[in-house]
Design an enzyme around this catalytic site. Structure first.
Site, short mmCIF file in Angstrom:
data_model
loop_
_atom_site.label_atom_id
_atom_site.label_comp_id
_atom_site.label_asym_id
_atom_site.label_seq_id
_atom_site.Cartn_x
_atom_site.Cartn_y
_atom_site.Cartn_z
N ASN A 10 0.86 -1.18 0.00
CA ASN A 10 0.00 0.00 0.00
C ASN A 10 0.90 1.24 0.00
OD1 ASN A 10 -1.80 2.05 0.54
ND2 ASN A 10 -2.38 1.30 2.58
N LYS A 12 0.09 4.23 -0.24
CA LYS A 12 -0.58 5.39 0.38
C LYS A 12 -0.36 6.65 -0.48
CE LYS A 12 -0.25 3.12 4.81
NZ LYS A 12 -0.22 3.20 6.26
N HIS A 96 -9.72 0.83 4.75
CA HIS A 96 -8.43 1.01 5.42
C HIS A 96 -8.62 1.95 6.62
CE1 HIS A 96 -4.38 2.35 6.27
NE2 HIS A 96 -3.98 1.21 5.72
N GLU A 98 -7.03 4.36 7.71
CA GLU A 98 -6.87 5.80 7.45
C GLU A 98 -8.12 6.38 6.78
OE1 GLU A 98 -3.04 5.40 5.57
OE2 GLU A 98 -2.28 4.74 7.51
N GLU A 168 -5.47 -5.15 10.58
CA GLU A 168 -4.46 -4.13 10.80
C GLU A 168 -4.76 -3.38 12.09
OE1 GLU A 168 -2.48 -2.86 6.94
OE2 GLU A 168 -4.41 -1.88 6.93
N GLY A 174 2.21 2.20 10.78
CA GLY A 174 3.10 3.34 10.61
C GLY A 174 3.80 3.76 11.89
N SER A 214 3.32 -2.12 10.33
CA SER A 214 4.78 -2.09 10.56
C SER A 214 5.48 -3.40 10.20
CB SER A 214 5.09 -1.70 12.01
OG SER A 214 4.60 -0.39 12.28
P1 PGA Z 1 2.66 0.27 7.65
O1 PGA Z 1 1.19 0.41 7.02
O2 PGA Z 1 3.24 -1.01 7.09
O3 PGA Z 1 3.40 1.49 7.21
O4 PGA Z 1 2.48 0.18 9.12
C1 PGA Z 1 0.34 -0.69 6.84
C2 PGA Z 1 -0.97 -0.27 6.24
O5 PGA Z 1 -1.49 0.80 6.59
O6 PGA Z 1 -1.53 -0.98 5.38
#
Ligand code: PGA
Length: 254
Positions: A10, A12, A96, A98, A168, A174, A214
């Site tokens: 992803n 983003k 997701h 976010e 997640e 993140g 992460s």
């Molecule tokens: P990250 O994000 O690996 O940077 O923690 C994962 C995600 O949001 O899909």
């Protein structure tokens, strides 16, 4: 039937046009003929077409990071499922964290987006997960169950054949705080059990579950080893092709 592992990257809201093309080419170089694990990248909307062109004819697939609830019309700024499909992308992230927390997508909106994706034949990755405060309050299972029920209740399993579910935990996204393999496995087993309640045991045994939050090359192996983890949704570490490929390779073929 063993489940084919699946790893998503992803991207983003990162890369520009040139960087997206370069990253796609680098992913192709490392994973374009990968067998035994499905690989999907999720670039920003404007780069869906150039990235699908870069990946044409190889085994890496492309998806969008979100989809509109509606099919077309006066919805300025929104991107419909048919538009995504017409760019050659075949997957889409749904719900997701976010989108849920930054853009306010409710469970009801997530359910509509899932239906919109299925209506045009896009393969959905439905994202669920609890926040830090929800985990600390002992609500992890209740939150994940509510998110799954609201998205999946009433849907027919034959429309969901391609469904992937990504667990997640929001506190791990993140942040560098990865769930331990045991923490992730516990929730994955719960997700599979909940899917069995909603859609039947056979469907639940076949559905692929990704962990996200992460994930990096150096923490992937322990997570890969868990029986209900079928792959990962990778954010930050997917922006560097070699690290992303190393996550795929960290799986011990069994
Ligand atoms: P990250 O994000 O690996 O940077 O923690 C994962 C995600 O949001 O899909």
């Amino acid at each position: 039937m063993p489940r084919t592992p699946i790893v998503g990257g992803n991207w983003k809201m990162n890369t520009d046009l040139a960087q997206a093309g370069t990253l796609a080419a680098e992913v192709r170089h490392r994973l374009g003929s990968q067998r035994g694990c499905d690989v999907v990248v999720f670039p920003p909307f404007p780069f869906l077409r150039p990235v699908t062109e870069r990946l044409d004819g190889c085994r890496v697939e492309v998806g969008a990071q979100d989809v509109a609830t509606e099919a077309k019309g006066a919805f300025t700024g929104a991107v419909a499922g048919a538009m995504i499909a017409s760019c050659g992308a075949s997957w889409v992230l749904i719900g997701h964290s976010e989108r849920r927390s930054v853009f306010g997508d409710s469970d009801a909106v997530v359910a509509k987006k899932l239906s919109a994706a299925l209506a045009v034949g896009l393969k959905p990755v439905l994202c669920v997960g609890e926040s830090r405060s929800e985990r600390e309050a002992g609500q992890t299972f209740a939150v994940v169950r509510r998110q799954l029920e609201s998205a999946l209740a009433g849907l027919a399993t034959d429309t969901l054949r391609a469904l992937v579910i990504a667990y997640e935990p929001v506190w791990a996204i993140g942040t560098g705080l990865v769930a331990t393999p045991a923490q992730a496995q516990e929730v994955h087993a719960f997700v599979r059990g909940t899917v069995a309640d909603l859609l039947g045991r056979a469907f639940a045994d076949a559905v692929r579950l990704q962990y996200g939050g992460s994930v990096k090359a150096d923490n992937a192996a322990g997570l890969w080893a868990q029986p209900d983890i079928d792959g990962f949704l990778v954010g930050g570490a997917s922006l560097e092709a070699e690290g992303f490929a190393a996550i795929v390779r960290a799986r011990r073929a069994d």
